[in-house]
Design an enzyme around this catalytic site. Sequence first.
Site, PDB file in Angstrom:
ATOM      1  N   LYS A 107       0.803  -1.467  -0.474  1.00 50.84           N
ATOM      2  CA  LYS A 107      -0.074   0.116  -0.377  1.00 50.84           C
ATOM      3  C   LYS A 107       0.920   1.464  -0.032  1.00 50.84           C
ATOM      4  O   LYS A 107       0.129   1.967  -0.715  1.00 50.84           O
ATOM      5  CB  LYS A 107      -0.891  -0.249   1.645  1.00 50.84           C
ATOM      6  CG  LYS A 107      -2.485  -0.669   0.846  1.00 50.84           C
ATOM      7  CD  LYS A 107      -3.162  -1.385   2.719  1.00 50.84           C
ATOM      8  CE  LYS A 107      -4.905  -1.731   1.826  1.00 50.84           C
ATOM      9  NZ  LYS A 107      -4.052  -3.468   2.267  1.00 50.84           N
TER      10      LYS A 107
HETATM   11  C1  LIG Z   1      -4.420  -4.594   0.981  1.00 52.42           C
HETATM   12  C2  LIG Z   1      -3.510  -5.507   0.886  1.00 52.42           C
HETATM   13  C3  LIG Z   1      -4.310  -7.182   0.191  1.00 52.42           C
HETATM   14  C4  LIG Z   1      -5.237  -6.709  -0.577  1.00 52.42           C
HETATM   15  O1  LIG Z   1      -5.022  -5.290  -1.561  1.00 52.42           O
HETATM   16  P1  LIG Z   1      -6.283  -5.206  -2.271  1.00 52.42           P
HETATM   17  O2  LIG Z   1      -5.849  -4.310  -3.243  1.00 52.42           O
HETATM   18  O3  LIG Z   1      -7.205  -4.179  -1.555  1.00 52.42           O
HETATM   19  O4  LIG Z   1      -6.374  -6.100  -3.415  1.00 52.42           O
HETATM   20  C5  LIG Z   1      -3.298  -7.708   0.047  1.00 52.42           C
HETATM   21  N1  LIG Z   1      -2.259  -7.945   1.105  1.00 52.42           N
HETATM   22  C6  LIG Z   1      -1.646  -7.430   2.403  1.00 52.42           C
HETATM   23  C7  LIG Z   1      -0.608  -6.862   2.912  1.00 52.42           C
HETATM   24  C8  LIG Z   1      -3.408  -5.377   2.153  1.00 52.42           C
HETATM   25  O5  LIG Z   1      -2.344  -4.883   3.418  1.00 52.42           O
END
Ligand SMILES: *Cc1c(COP(=O)(O)O)cnc(C)c1O
Length: 436
Positions: A107
């Site tokens: 993220k």
């Molecule tokens: C947010 C997140 C996901 C999922 O990603 P999306 O874009 O919501 O599908 C997967 N793994 C981790 C560690 C995350 O923080």
Amino acid sequence: MIFYSTNKKSTPASLKKATLEGLATDGGLYVPSAIPGFSDEEIALLGDAPFNDIAFAIAKKFNDGEIPDDRLAAIVEDCFTFKTPLVEIDEGTYIEELFHGPTLAFKDYGARFLAHLTGYFAEEDHTLITILVATSGDTGSAVAYGFKGVPNTRVVLLYPSGKVSRLQEQQLTTVGGNVTALEVDGDFDDCQRLVKQAFMDTELKQRLSLTSANSINISRLIPQTFYYAWGALRLAARHPGKKVVFSVPSGNYGNLTGGVLAKMMGFPIGHFIAGSNVNDSVTRYLEEGRYEPHPTVATLSSAMDVGNPSNFARLRHFYGDNHHAMAADISGCSVSDSETLDTISKVYNRLGYIMDPHTAVGYRALEKFRESNSGFDKPAAVMSTAHPAKFLDAIREALDMDISIPDRLQEVLDKQKISIPISSDYRDLAGFLSKL
Ligand SMILES: *Cc1c(COP(=O)(O)O)cnc(C)c1O
């Protein structure tokens, strides 16, 4: 570039408007009016370019002149100061590690790009923009670190007291500077309600230039195409004539949507595997063509516990609402908690690589795909969304051992927590905001 809402009712927006609004006024998600294309010559030129050159080339097409090129290039340099390694853990099987940013999760890519664009647009308007976010953990820390020290911005985070992990709380409460953490005596729903109420207060919203930085912002999606383009070009160079298959651990499907955009732009990507945990609304849609979301269930891959993923509306839009077209590009696969633990353990024992529970879902989904598609000989990369040290409990359960914590995480754990306690009554939040 002009951006439309998936609900098609609100007026089209510039990159600036779409970025500062987040959600379109009709409640839809912003999508580009056209997907920018890369010709074979352009792709050949980017073949062995550094990550930031690829990022800039893509960002430039979405920006389409709104931000001067030199500023956009500087923004890209400020955002991606960390590496995106591709680790070959088995012949033709790679892990693309997206966890080398400040909060050790993917993220960071989206949050940092959004933060720097917001800072740029705030400077242009000579304003100070206040980002108000409710968080149950990981999104908030990526936002906090993304905006940390970005001029013309300040962040106010609301998190539920006692309901986030210790590491998450430390990440939310030790950034300091332009980031303030409010510790709410309530749950995550209370935090969301308080934020919503603040946004409905038009006087306050205007005075503070409130914006939300939430995960559906178009400026978080755009940078999530960069690492697919980068990975696809790297692997195409190593495996001439073959297109890479990406396996993507998915929750809200924003990460996967970035990949789909990169493929549609023309980067050499063959197919996607969307790994979900038991929250499998999209997985079932891909198999059966019917979208019937279920209530959310808690799992070990908690950042993927989403019953009704918001980016599904974007995926549908990009595939022209055609199930057949989407299923031709994306195979869904659901993975249980016991398979997740089993995968962490088997991969460690066989290959010596430790993966976090989210990555393990992606890895297991790839294995299942290979089992049912004999003759599959393409290079494949699993998107690794978090560093395993963020999920020590799951690693302990799977491997019966503790792993070392990277220095960056240890430093955060050792810092003094600073939060401002508030009640779940809106008057408390309004009082705090009125003094800003
Ligand atoms: C947010 C997140 C996901 C999922 O990603 P999306 O874009 O919501 O599908 C997967 N793994 C981790 C560690 C995350 O923080």
